[in-house]
Design a protein around this motif. Structure first.
Motif, PDB file in Angstrom:
ATOM      1  N   GLY A  49       0.831  -1.207   0.000  1.00 58.14           N
ATOM      2  CA  GLY A  49       0.000   0.000   0.000  1.00 58.14           C
ATOM      3  C   GLY A  49       0.863   1.254   0.000  1.00 58.14           C
ATOM      4  O   GLY A  49       0.605   2.221  -0.728  1.00 58.14           O
ATOM      5  N   LEU A  69       2.517   1.638  -3.412  1.00 58.74           N
ATOM      6  CA  LEU A  69       1.581   2.096  -4.458  1.00 58.74           C
ATOM      7  C   LEU A  69       1.374   3.612  -4.392  1.00 58.74           C
ATOM      8  O   LEU A  69       1.171   4.263  -5.415  1.00 58.74           O
ATOM      9  CB  LEU A  69       0.231   1.370  -4.300  1.00 58.74           C
ATOM     10  N   ARG A  70       1.462   4.168  -3.211  1.00 60.49           N
ATOM     11  CA  ARG A  70       1.296   5.617  -3.081  1.00 60.49           C
ATOM     12  C   ARG A  70       2.464   6.374  -3.704  1.00 60.49           C
ATOM     13  O   ARG A  70       2.297   7.466  -4.238  1.00 60.49           O
ATOM     14  CB  ARG A  70       1.188   5.995  -1.602  1.00 60.49           C
ATOM     15  N   LEU A 130      -6.126   6.556  -4.675  1.00 59.69           N
ATOM     16  CA  LEU A 130      -4.769   6.068  -4.937  1.00 59.69           C
ATOM     17  C   LEU A 130      -4.375   6.381  -6.384  1.00 59.69           C
ATOM     18  O   LEU A 130      -3.244   6.800  -6.657  1.00 59.69           O
ATOM     19  CB  LEU A 130      -4.718   4.561  -4.688  1.00 59.69           C
TER      20      LEU A 130
END
Lengths: 171, 447
Positions: free
Chosen positions: A21, A24-25, A107
């Protein structure tokens, strides 16, 4: 060594979802995030002996991943035109469109930010870095960091508004 | 200061974001960790390459710096030729040519119809340098061929009788090892060698590989060897040596795919009482059958038909959940070698050239099987039916260079062929005779 690899896998299984996570940012794509994840965990396993038990282990791992993102940024940084701080705040209006959107969409908006804006926004808004710290890590001036953050917010707001309008139309 | 509402909202959504990474991500991490481990072991190969480079560099440097050769021990002994031989060499020869130097000084050249005279029967006083001085002029034995160029030759310089540059260069370096006495008949040496291993197949395999020959399913392997030896000079130019070496041979086996669970969970069950497991798979190669002791791998062949799977004792893991982790296997056989080698001198000088040949007994120390080509991972199995004692023939060249009167650098391109099939007769799949090319590099000390 097999046993050791099994232990490594257990640690990986425990934190890979959260760290992916994070990756991915900071990444512009899924593949880039996967590269970051690989590099991050290799660093985690090779530096594991240096963890001194102070602070949360998850926080220690997360810092490693943030540094991997910063290193990748430094490796492929391109020069954005330096601008003086512009009062983009004047153009920002409160909008609660965020509430109605899914994490996946948000996102995507963050990933679509230009590289330097994305880095500054992530470090400031999500990691809690100060502009001074961001300037030091990204080797930019503090004013550039402020400017990038303001531009990132404007871009994010525009995208959020567009998305909300589309959703309203669809309804 | 209050947080900006965009920051706050987005961080609330993304802060605790958890996303399942793809299954391949762990394999990539695992491979990355393996590569890091491999890189840490690269210094071994680098060291071997560096030793070869150092030998060449030192040899080249000395060759360029030194006008006269280091006098080797065996030539010194030739100075003690029987009186009759010496007088023969010293006498004016059958054909003596007196020529005039371009500047008017007489130059006395001795020649014989027997061309190799100069190297074989040089009197003591003319060995270093190979000439004598009469009345301030150089007189040297020379072959008939050299006469054609005699008119162009300047007077030969007289070499100083002191140490050669090579001795001077290294005498301080090896001062603790030096004595005033030259090296004796014995020498003790150590060497290390990269080895490229192959094998001869003297008979086609009877085993059904679906018509695919082993040649296209297997590939040679790069390993290394090292050891120490003791050499004894039987007579000038001929010595015998023995010692003890460690060496590894083996091969890569293609057309096999290894699968593992992404979490490295065991695929086959282990007996809870004994802690042992019987892996139900065997793989046949030209150099024996492979069996496994690691329960984490599942194997399949691609084109051939060499993976034999017996009764399944799998855990609850679905084969579909396994992931391909390696292509191919690597068989490695470790031997302790006792060689007996004769060495014959072909040429001496700054760099000596020798011919070597002999045989060795090879005792199997261990045999291992690795998944893929990475030999730094733990072994996952072994080859069964390998002979514990083998005999091999050794041949090659030896290049050496004297650093001092006692120390020599060696470089030895060597070929080794096993004289018996490496597999026991009862286990024979094909008649595989391993052979290898190696480049032994080392140093020896004469005493």
């Amino acid at each position: 060594m097999q046993q050791r690899r099994s232990d490594q896998y257990r640690l990986y299984a425990m934190f890979s979802r959260q760290m992916f996570g994070v990756c991915l940012r900071y990444a512009a794509s899924h593949d880039e995030a996967q590269d970051m994840l690989q590099e991050g965990f290799i660093k985690v396993f090779s530096k594991l002996s240096s963890y001194n038990g102070k602070g949360a282990f998850e926080g220690w791992i997360r810092r490693i991943f943030v540094h991997v993102a910063i290193e990748k940024y430094r490796a492929r940084v391109y020069h954005l035109p330096l601008e003086d701080v512009v009062d983009y705040e004047a153009h920002v209006h409160h909008n609660h469109g965020v509430d109605t959107l899914h994490a996946r969409d948000i996102l995507r908006f963050v990933q679509q930010l230009p590289l330097q804006y994305r880095m500054v926004f992530n470090l400031y808004a999500l990691e809690g870095y100060s502009h001074k710290e961001i300037a030091r890590e990204l080797k930019i001036s503090e004013s550039t960091s402020r400017s990038n953050l303001a531009r990132a917010r404007v871009l994010l707001k525009d995208k959020l508004n567009q998305e909300v309008k589309l959703e309203v139309k669809a309804i | 200061m209050d947080r900006h509402y965009i920051d706050k909202r987005i961080s609330e959504v993304l802060e605790g974001l958890e996303v399942n990474p793809p299954v391949e991500a762990w394999l990539a991490v695992s491979d990355g960790l393996d590569r890091r481990a491999r890189r840490r072991r690269l210094p071994l190969l680098m060291g071997m390459a560096a030793s070869v480079a150092a030998f060449i560099a030192v040899a080249l440097s000395l060759w360029l710096l030194q006008p006269f050769a280091v006098q080797p021990d065996w030539m010194a002994e030739r100075q003690e030729l029987p009186q009759a031989m010496e007088s023969l060499a010293a006498e004016p020869l059958a054909q003596t040519h007196h020529q005039s130097h371009p500047e008017g000084r007489p130059l006395n050249w001795h020649a014989s119809q027997d061309a190799p005279l100069a190297a074989d029967y040089v009197p003591e006083s003319s060995i270093a340098p190979p000439m004598t001085v009469i009345g301030g002029e150089a007189v040297m034995p020379v072959s008939r061929h050299a006469l054609a160029f005699a008119d162009d030759l300047p007077p030969m310089p007289v070499a100083p009788a002191s140490q050669t540059p090579a001795d001077g260069m290294f005498s301080s370096m090896f001062a603790s090892l030096e004595t005033t006495e030259p090296g004796g008949k014995f020498s003790l040496g150590v060497h290390i060698a990269p080895r490229q291993n192959q094998r001869l197949l003297a008979r086609n395999s009877d085993f059904n590989n679906l018509g695919i020959p082993f040649e296209s399913l297997e590939e040679g392997l790069l390993t290394y060897g090292m050891g120490m030896y003791l050499s004894y000079e039987l007579r000038p130019g001929l010595s015998v040596q023995t010692g003890v070496n460690y060496l590894a041979t083996g091969q890569h086996v293609h057309d096999i795919v290894a699968y593992q669970h992404p979490g490295n969970l065991p695929v086959f069950e282990t007996d809870s009482r004994t802690g042992m497991m019987t892996h139900p798979q065997r793989i046949l190669t030209s150099q024996g059958g492979i069996r496994f002791h690691d329960p984490h791998h599942y194997f399949a062949d691609v084109q051939s038909n060499r993976v034999i799977t017996e009764n399944q004792s799998k855990t609850g893991i679905e084969v579909r959940s396994l992931r391909k982790t390696h292509e191919g296997l690597t068989q490695v056989f470790h031997f302790l070698e006792i060689p007996l080698i004769l060495r014959y001198t072909l040429a001496e000088g700054l760099i000596g050239i020798h011919l070597k040949g002999g045989a060795s007994g090879n005792f199997l120390l261990e045999n291992e099987v690795f998944a893929g080509k990475n030999l730094q991972q733990p072994s996952i199995g072994e080859t069964y039916g390998i002979r514990h004692f083998n005999v091999s023939a050794i041949g090659g060249l030896v290049f050496d260079m004297a650093l001092t009167s006692r120390l020599k650098l060696h470089m030895e391109p060597t070929v080794q062929l096993f004289l018996n099939p490496i597999i026991s007769e009862g286990m024979m799949i094909g008649h595989a005779y391993p052979y290898s090319y190696s480049l032994q590099t080392g140093i020896s000390y004469g005493f």
